[in-house]
Each structure stands twice: as structure tokens, then as C-alpha cells.
Write an enzyme that holds these catalytic residues in place. Structure first.
Site, PDB file in Angstrom:
ATOM      1  N   ASN A  16       0.787  -0.680   0.072  1.00 17.60           N
ATOM      2  CA  ASN A  16      -0.314  -0.048   0.179  1.00 17.60           C
ATOM      3  C   ASN A  16       0.839   1.077  -0.022  1.00 17.60           C
ATOM      4  O   ASN A  16       1.269   1.675   1.379  1.00 17.60           O
ATOM      5  CB  ASN A  16      -1.168   0.105   1.221  1.00 17.60           C
ATOM      6  CG  ASN A  16      -2.273   1.415   1.722  1.00 17.60           C
ATOM      7  OD1 ASN A  16      -1.264   2.368   1.028  1.00 17.60           O
ATOM      8  ND2 ASN A  16      -3.265   0.944   1.454  1.00 17.60           N
TER       9      ASN A  16
ATOM     10  N   GLU B 209      -4.100   1.658  -2.993  1.00 15.96           N
ATOM     11  CA  GLU B 209      -4.143   3.554  -2.719  1.00 15.96           C
ATOM     12  C   GLU B 209      -3.087   3.876  -3.897  1.00 15.96           C
ATOM     13  O   GLU B 209      -2.428   5.071  -3.133  1.00 15.96           O
ATOM     14  CB  GLU B 209      -3.842   3.804  -1.351  1.00 15.96           C
ATOM     15  CG  GLU B 209      -5.030   3.340  -0.257  1.00 15.96           C
ATOM     16  CD  GLU B 209      -4.123   4.299   1.116  1.00 15.96           C
ATOM     17  OE1 GLU B 209      -5.159   5.900   1.160  1.00 15.96           O
ATOM     18  OE2 GLU B 209      -3.917   3.441   1.820  1.00 15.96           O
TER      19      GLU B 209
ATOM     20  N   TYR C 122      -7.703  -3.518  -2.093  1.00 16.32           N
ATOM     21  CA  TYR C 122      -7.717  -2.915  -1.239  1.00 16.32           C
ATOM     22  C   TYR C 122      -9.032  -2.744  -0.642  1.00 16.32           C
ATOM     23  O   TYR C 122     -10.236  -2.420  -1.154  1.00 16.32           O
ATOM     24  CB  TYR C 122      -7.449  -1.375  -1.773  1.00 16.32           C
ATOM     25  CG  TYR C 122      -7.549  -0.169  -1.166  1.00 16.32           C
ATOM     26  CD1 TYR C 122      -6.559  -0.697   0.587  1.00 16.32           C
ATOM     27  CD2 TYR C 122      -8.357   0.456  -0.956  1.00 16.32           C
ATOM     28  CE1 TYR C 122      -7.022   0.570   1.097  1.00 16.32           C
ATOM     29  CE2 TYR C 122      -7.912   1.780  -0.409  1.00 16.32           C
ATOM     30  CZ  TYR C 122      -7.289   1.835   1.084  1.00 16.32           C
ATOM     31  OH  TYR C 122      -7.388   2.807   1.637  1.00 16.32           O
TER      32      TYR C 122
ATOM     33  N   ASP D 149      -4.033  -4.791   0.809  1.00 17.21           N
ATOM     34  CA  ASP D 149      -4.060  -3.865   2.172  1.00 17.21           C
ATOM     35  C   ASP D 149      -5.635  -4.868   2.701  1.00 17.21           C
ATOM     36  O   ASP D 149      -6.827  -4.068   1.753  1.00 17.21           O
ATOM     37  CB  ASP D 149      -4.455  -2.388   2.527  1.00 17.21           C
ATOM     38  CG  ASP D 149      -4.180  -1.798   3.261  1.00 17.21           C
ATOM     39  OD1 ASP D 149      -4.807  -2.915   4.394  1.00 17.21           O
ATOM     40  OD2 ASP D 149      -4.582  -0.652   3.339  1.00 17.21           O
TER      41      ASP D 149
ATOM     42  N   ASN E  32      -6.974  -3.933   5.439  1.00 19.53           N
ATOM     43  CA  ASN E  32      -7.910  -3.744   6.381  1.00 19.53           C
ATOM     44  C   ASN E  32      -8.294  -4.375   7.231  1.00 19.53           C
ATOM     45  O   ASN E  32      -9.372  -4.240   8.210  1.00 19.53           O
ATOM     46  CB  ASN E  32      -9.111  -2.763   6.086  1.00 19.53           C
ATOM     47  CG  ASN E  32      -8.218  -1.235   5.773  1.00 19.53           C
ATOM     48  OD1 ASN E  32      -7.414  -1.082   6.590  1.00 19.53           O
ATOM     49  ND2 ASN E  32      -8.446  -0.559   4.747  1.00 19.53           N
TER      50      ASN E  32
ATOM     51  N   ASP F 281       2.648   4.955   4.546  1.00 17.38           N
ATOM     52  CA  ASP F 281       2.800   4.680   6.491  1.00 17.38           C
ATOM     53  C   ASP F 281       2.672   3.078   6.413  1.00 17.38           C
ATOM     54  O   ASP F 281       2.724   2.499   7.595  1.00 17.38           O
ATOM     55  CB  ASP F 281       1.219   4.360   7.020  1.00 17.38           C
ATOM     56  CG  ASP F 281       0.590   4.978   6.349  1.00 17.38           C
ATOM     57  OD1 ASP F 281       0.137   4.393   4.907  1.00 17.38           O
ATOM     58  OD2 ASP F 281      -1.039   5.386   6.782  1.00 17.38           O
ATOM     59  N   HIS F 282       2.416   2.410   5.287  1.00 20.65           N
ATOM     60  CA  HIS F 282       2.729   0.684   4.738  1.00 20.65           C
ATOM     61  C   HIS F 282       4.426   0.250   4.806  1.00 20.65           C
ATOM     62  O   HIS F 282       4.384   0.916   3.975  1.00 20.65           O
ATOM     63  CB  HIS F 282       1.764   0.121   3.844  1.00 20.65           C
ATOM     64  CG  HIS F 282       0.530   0.419   4.175  1.00 20.65           C
ATOM     65  ND1 HIS F 282      -0.480  -0.805   5.569  1.00 20.65           N
ATOM     66  CD2 HIS F 282      -0.389   1.679   4.370  1.00 20.65           C
ATOM     67  CE1 HIS F 282      -1.427  -0.175   4.798  1.00 20.65           C
ATOM     68  NE2 HIS F 282      -1.504   0.930   5.365  1.00 20.65           N
TER      69      HIS F 282
END
Length: 272
Positions: A7, A34, A110, A146, A148, A243-244
Site C-alpha cells: 500500500n 491506494e 484494497y 491491504d 484492513n 505508512d505501510h
């Protein structure tokens, strides 16, 4: 085959990191999430650079939000853009692309965030996961991206901090397990502290206060070919990171050896 998922949290902002990373790690198949770019803009930004590196590209994007891309140096066959019969919110979002790569059906996904438990966003997430399950084939399948969802409390730096939050509810975890796939990283490293996402807030990354929500899931026949499975934590370091961190799975052979669950290890890990 080296397969990776990442991501990037805006491919435009991460292009200067993505291209050198491709040169360093040399993955055969890459799932990006993303991307936050419409398809034409993605081609303008990266099309020539990726072609020079031997990648065929299947991108499914939209301006500003969401967006996925599947890069392959081992072929892209029978590409499907989007999630067949998937729900919209209210319209279909650019959250999935799939293709056959060297005999493996690869789904780059995603998954919706869910935002708040029992909200419309949360119900959309569960419906989306159900549609994903219905779209999967029986054999030679990988779902990477991702998701989530933290599969278990072991995938959280502090489970008490996530009580009554999304990403950890029984319904989300049940939907993940209903996919019927092997969690490749956890299968290989059942007891290790392994995260793939760290909040941007100061200190979270360096203290290793993270979550494992970026997953590579596979049918048993593909998972059995795993020679190495690891999180490339190095790619989360330095200036302007996502951030991943990327998750890498080597099938059949491991070019860097079976080098452990996280490369390099956390700089200041917090122990349970």
C-alpha cells in the site's frame, strides 16, 4: 517467483521510492494499493518506467482515492478490473484487479476500511469481503493487498487499544477466514512479532507499535511453495515513506535466502 504487495498511499508521492525499490528487490509480481490516480495519469507517471523494467501493468484507479495496480514480469492473462458483483458505496470503487500470472490467479485488493463498527461503511466492508469470497477460484490463487483486518490479536501492538474498533471485530475476522486461504506470513512465522503498518504519529514506527493488515493469502497448493515470507521494513524508513511496508513472498526459490519475518528488524522494538 517473487510476489510483493504494498500500500503505497499515493503512487505519485511514492514514485521516487517505488522505482528504486523495484530495482533493488526485483519482484516478479507486485500488487499496489491506494494508488490514488486515474488510469491515464498512472500511465503518464509510470508507464514508461515500468515498461523499461519489463512489467506489464493492469491498473484500476480513480482520482484522489483508492486505486490498485498489478505489475507482472511473468505475464498478465484474463485480467478483470474491479470486483464482479461487488457492492458500491454507493458506486463501485477501484479496489480490486486480478489476473493470471505464471499460472497463479492473483487478486490485488484494497478492502474498505469500515470506519466505525455498525456504520454503513462497516456493512459495506463486510458485503465487499463476501463478494470477494464469491469471486475466488478453487486452486492456484493468491489474494494480496491491504485487507484492513488484523487476523488475530497477535497482529496488534496492543489489543486493548483496539477494543470496539474496526479491523478486529469478530465479523471482520470471520469474513477473512471465510476466504478459506492460508495466511502465508503467519503460517511461516507463527510466533513472531510481525507488523506491516505503523501510524505516522511520532514514535509509532520506531517503537514498532504497529498492525499487520497487509496480507498475502493463498490456496494450500501455492502456500506450500513458499521459500521465504517477510516484511520489507526498510522500505518504511527514511524521508517520505508510506505508512505501510511491502510484504514479500518468494515461491520455490528465495533469492535472498530465508531471511526472517522482518528485514531489517525494528530499531527499538517494544516487547510484549
Amino acid at each position: 517467483m517473487r510476489l510483493a504487495t504494498w500500500n503505497v498511499n499515493s503512487v505519485r508521492q511514492r514514485a521516487a521510492r517505488l522505482l528504486p525499490w523495484l530495482d533493488e528487490r526485483r519482484p516478479d509480481v507486485v500488487c499496489l494499493q491506494e494508488t490514488k490516480l486515474a488510469d491515464d495519469a498512472f500511465d503518464t507517471l509510470l508507464g514508461e518506467e515500468l515498461a523499461d523494467r519489463g512489467y506489464a501493468v493492469a491498473r484500476h484507479g480513480e482520482p484522489r482515492w483508492n486505486g490498485v495496480a498489478l505489475l507482472s514480469r511473468v505475464g498478465l492473462e484474463n485480467t478483470v478490473y474491479g470486483l464482479p458483483d461487488g457492492p458500491g458505496f454507493p458506486h463501485a470503487e477501484a479496489r480490486a484487479v486480478s489476473a493470471t500470472c505464471a499460472g497463479i490467479r492473483v487478486h490485488c485488493v484494497y478492502v474498505p476500511n469500515g470506519r466505525e463498527v455498525d456504520s454503513d461503511h462497516y456493512r459495506y466492508k463486510l458485503a465487499w469481503l463476501d463478494a470477494l469470497r464469491n469471486s475466488l477460484d478453487d486452486g492456484n490463487t493468491v489474494v494480496a493487498g491491504d485487507l484492513n483486518i488484523a487476523p488475530t490479536d497477535a497482529d496488534l501492538f496492543d489489543p486493548a487499544r483496539f477494543v470496539d474498533s474496526t479491523h478486529v471485530t469478530p465479523a471482520e475476522r470471520d469474513a477473512l477466514h471465510a476466504l478459506g486461504l492460508v495466511d502465508v506470513v503467519r503460517e511461516r512465522w507463527p510466533e513472531e512479532r510481525v507488523f506491516s503498518y505503523w501510524d505516522y504519529r511520532a514514535g509509532m514506527f520506531h517503537q514498532d507499535l504497529g498492525m499487520r493488515i497487509d496480507l498475502v493469502l493463498a490456496t494450500a497448493d501455492v502456500a506450500a511453495r513458499t521459500a521465504a515470507a517477510w516484511v520489507d521494513r526498510k522500505a518504511r524508513k527514511g524521508a517520505g515513506p508510506s505508512d505501510h511496508a511491502p510484504v514479500i513472498v518468494d515461491l520455490d526459490t528465495a533469492p535472498d535466502g530465508d531471511i526472517g519475518p522482518v528485514v531489517p528488524p525494528p530499531s527499538a522494538p517494544r516487547r510484549r
